[in-house]
Design an enzyme around this catalytic site. Structure first.
Site, PDB file in Angstrom:
ATOM      1  N   HIS A 196       8.634   8.713   8.316  1.00  0.00           N
ATOM      2  CA  HIS A 196       8.907   7.777   7.216  1.00  0.00           C
ATOM      3  C   HIS A 196       9.958   8.382   6.274  1.00  0.00           C
ATOM      4  O   HIS A 196      10.292   7.778   5.257  1.00  0.00           O
ATOM      5  CB  HIS A 196       7.641   7.524   6.395  1.00  0.00           C
ATOM      6  CG  HIS A 196       6.578   6.749   7.116  1.00  0.00           C
ATOM      7  ND1 HIS A 196       6.828   5.574   7.775  1.00  0.00           N
ATOM      8  CD2 HIS A 196       5.235   6.978   7.248  1.00  0.00           C
ATOM      9  CE1 HIS A 196       5.694   5.109   8.291  1.00  0.00           C
ATOM     10  NE2 HIS A 196       4.720   5.938   7.990  1.00  0.00           N
TER      11      HIS A 196
ATOM     12  N   ARG B  37      -4.044  -5.288  10.041  1.00  0.00           N
ATOM     13  CA  ARG B  37      -4.670  -6.150   9.035  1.00  0.00           C
ATOM     14  C   ARG B  37      -4.519  -7.615   9.428  1.00  0.00           C
ATOM     15  O   ARG B  37      -5.480  -8.252   9.823  1.00  0.00           O
ATOM     16  CB  ARG B  37      -4.040  -5.858   7.656  1.00  0.00           C
ATOM     17  CG  ARG B  37      -4.827  -6.402   6.490  1.00  0.00           C
ATOM     18  CD  ARG B  37      -4.093  -6.142   5.191  1.00  0.00           C
ATOM     19  NE  ARG B  37      -2.790  -6.801   5.144  1.00  0.00           N
ATOM     20  CZ  ARG B  37      -2.569  -8.034   4.697  1.00  0.00           C
ATOM     21  NH1 ARG B  37      -3.578  -8.745   4.244  1.00  0.00           N
ATOM     22  NH2 ARG B  37      -1.354  -8.552   4.695  1.00  0.00           N
TER      23      ARG B  37
HETATM   24  P1  A3P Z   1      -0.037  -6.570   7.519  1.00  0.00           P
HETATM   25  O1  A3P Z   1      -0.729  -5.689   6.528  1.00  0.00           O
HETATM   26  O2  A3P Z   1       0.926  -7.520   6.878  1.00  0.00           O
HETATM   27  O3  A3P Z   1      -0.972  -7.265   8.427  1.00  0.00           O
HETATM   28  P2  A3P Z   1       2.681   0.070   9.623  1.00  0.00           P
HETATM   29  O4  A3P Z   1       2.328   0.165  11.044  1.00  0.00           O
HETATM   30  O5  A3P Z   1       4.108   0.414   9.322  1.00  0.00           O
HETATM   31  O6  A3P Z   1       1.693   0.764   8.766  1.00  0.00           O
HETATM   32  O7  A3P Z   1       2.637  -1.490   9.263  1.00  0.00           O
HETATM   33  C1  A3P Z   1       1.402  -2.165   9.250  1.00  0.00           C
HETATM   34  C2  A3P Z   1       1.659  -3.649   9.366  1.00  0.00           C
HETATM   35  O8  A3P Z   1       1.987  -3.982  10.721  1.00  0.00           O
HETATM   36  C3  A3P Z   1       0.403  -4.443   9.024  1.00  0.00           C
HETATM   37  O9  A3P Z   1       0.872  -5.648   8.444  1.00  0.00           O
HETATM   38  C4  A3P Z   1      -0.200  -4.633  10.397  1.00  0.00           C
HETATM   39  O10 A3P Z   1      -1.127  -5.674  10.477  1.00  0.00           O
HETATM   40  C5  A3P Z   1       1.038  -4.923  11.225  1.00  0.00           C
HETATM   41  N1  A3P Z   1       0.819  -4.674  12.660  1.00  0.00           N
HETATM   42  C6  A3P Z   1       0.114  -3.668  13.242  1.00  0.00           C
HETATM   43  N2  A3P Z   1       0.134  -3.789  14.566  1.00  0.00           N
HETATM   44  C7  A3P Z   1       0.855  -4.894  14.852  1.00  0.00           C
HETATM   45  C8  A3P Z   1       1.201  -5.551  16.077  1.00  0.00           C
HETATM   46  N3  A3P Z   1       0.811  -5.083  17.251  1.00  0.00           N
HETATM   47  N4  A3P Z   1       1.955  -6.664  15.999  1.00  0.00           N
HETATM   48  C9  A3P Z   1       2.365  -7.145  14.803  1.00  0.00           C
HETATM   49  N5  A3P Z   1       2.050  -6.588  13.613  1.00  0.00           N
HETATM   50  C10 A3P Z   1       1.300  -5.463  13.632  1.00  0.00           C
END
Ligand code: A3P
Length: 303
Positions: free
Chosen positions: A108, A267
């Site tokens: 990150h 989420r």
């Molecule tokens: P939301 O909180 O809007 O649902 P990171 O992986 O960078 O921490 O980002 C997390 C975000 O990506 C969350 O968004 C999560 O739900 C979403 N996410 C995780 N896995 C995913 C997938 N396979 N396809 C689409 N979105 C995904």
């Protein structure tokens, strides 16, 4: 400078960006000591912009040829974060703590603070970002969850929003993070692939092919005929990953100050969930800030 309420730990400003204390010390160590392998590909992002998904997709793409017959993808039993190490945590002190056959490292860290060894290498990078409102909402849920698990009173949405709008968020200012990689991708287009969560959601199959091509492991005509692209899309879908036992009930813990349920990385997985959480005024305010900050850069994030 130091602030509380951004995570379960204090956050510090370093080289123009805010860091959780847990990662900052290790980033500094990585800046001095990390040496990438020439084959490394870096998965880069600001938190909550789709990192977990991008890790799953790139991991599935580059391990596909190893899977034949009965051997199933590690993604079925391991969380994507376990499959792809995090530079500023897993590799800062122990660069060998990885499966060198998988050429993926995630980070990150903003472009301007990456270890010089990475910047001067030929390593490719894939950056993902997302509409700032959705990234903020996702971040707020994540932080609140982490704080609750540590019995810390969760930061209110309003308070976190004010901080975010003033540039104070994990690895933020968000806009500077995005701009750093955007400008670098314009300068080194063959080295840095700049993606958005929204575009990837709208046509995941096309992005799986694009990722494979960029990573130097394009799908063969035979693989395409056999539906390999679609298999990866389905395997890494929100629906599939969020329902796996490991991601539903497992824990992701880096140390005692950082332990969250794997499920918090899955989420909702939707575009536009900010509307269910922010007022239209808050949304317009953040849109205005982003527009101002991105002005003249040539970048317009999809909403
Ligand atoms: P939301 O909180 O809007 O649902 P990171 O992986 O960078 O921490 O980002 C997390 C975000 O990506 C969350 O968004 C999560 O739900 C979403 N996410 C995780 N896995 C995913 C997938 N396979 N396809 C689409 N979105 C995904």
């Amino acid at each position: 400078p130091r602030v509380k309420n951004l995570s379960a730990n204090d956050c510090y400003l370093y080289q123009g960006f805010w860091y959780d204390s847990l990662f900052l010390e290790r980033l500094m160590s990585a800046q001095d000591h990390f040496i990438p392998l020439s084959t490394d590909i870096f998965i880069t992002s600001c938190p909550k912009t789709g990192t977990t998904w991008l890790k799953a997709l790139t991991f599935a793409i580059c391990t596909r040829s190893r899977l034949s017959g009965s051997s199933a993808s590690s993604l079925l039993t391991k969380m994507p974060h376990e499959c792809v190490p995090l530079l500023e945590y897993d590799l800062a002190q122990n660069p060998l703590k990885r499966d060198c056959a998988v050429p993926l490292v995630s980070t990150h860290v903003p472009y301007s603070s990456l270890p010089k060894s990475i910047i001067s290498s030929c390593c490719k990078m894939i950056y993902i970002c997302r509409d700032a409102k959705d990234a903020f909402v996702s971040l707020w849920y994540f932080i609140a969850d982490m704080q609750r698990s540590k019995n810390v009173e969760p930061v209110s949405l309003e308070e976190a929003f004010e901080l975010f709008c003033s540039g104070i968020s994990s690895y933020g200012p968000y806009w500077d993070h995005v701009l750093g990689y955007w400008r670098a991708s314009l300068e080194f287009p063959e080295k840095i692939l700049f993606l958005t969560y929204e575009e990837m959601k709208r046509d995941t199959a096309a992005h799986v092919k694009k990722l494979a091509e960029f990573m130097g492991c394009s799908f063969t005509a035979e693989e395409e005929e056999e539906g390999e692209v679609q298999k990866i899309v389905s395997m890494c879908s929100f629906e599939k990953l969020s329902n796996l036992e490991v991601n539903k009930n497992g824990m992701h813990s880096l140390d005692t100050s950082y332990a969250v349920k794997n499920s918090v990385f899955f989420r909702k997985g939707e575009i536009g969930d900010w509307e269910n959480n922010l007022t239209p005024e808050m949304g317009a305010r953040l849109d205005d800030i982003m527009e101002q900050k991105l002005k003249g850069s040539g970048l317009k994030l999809p909403r």
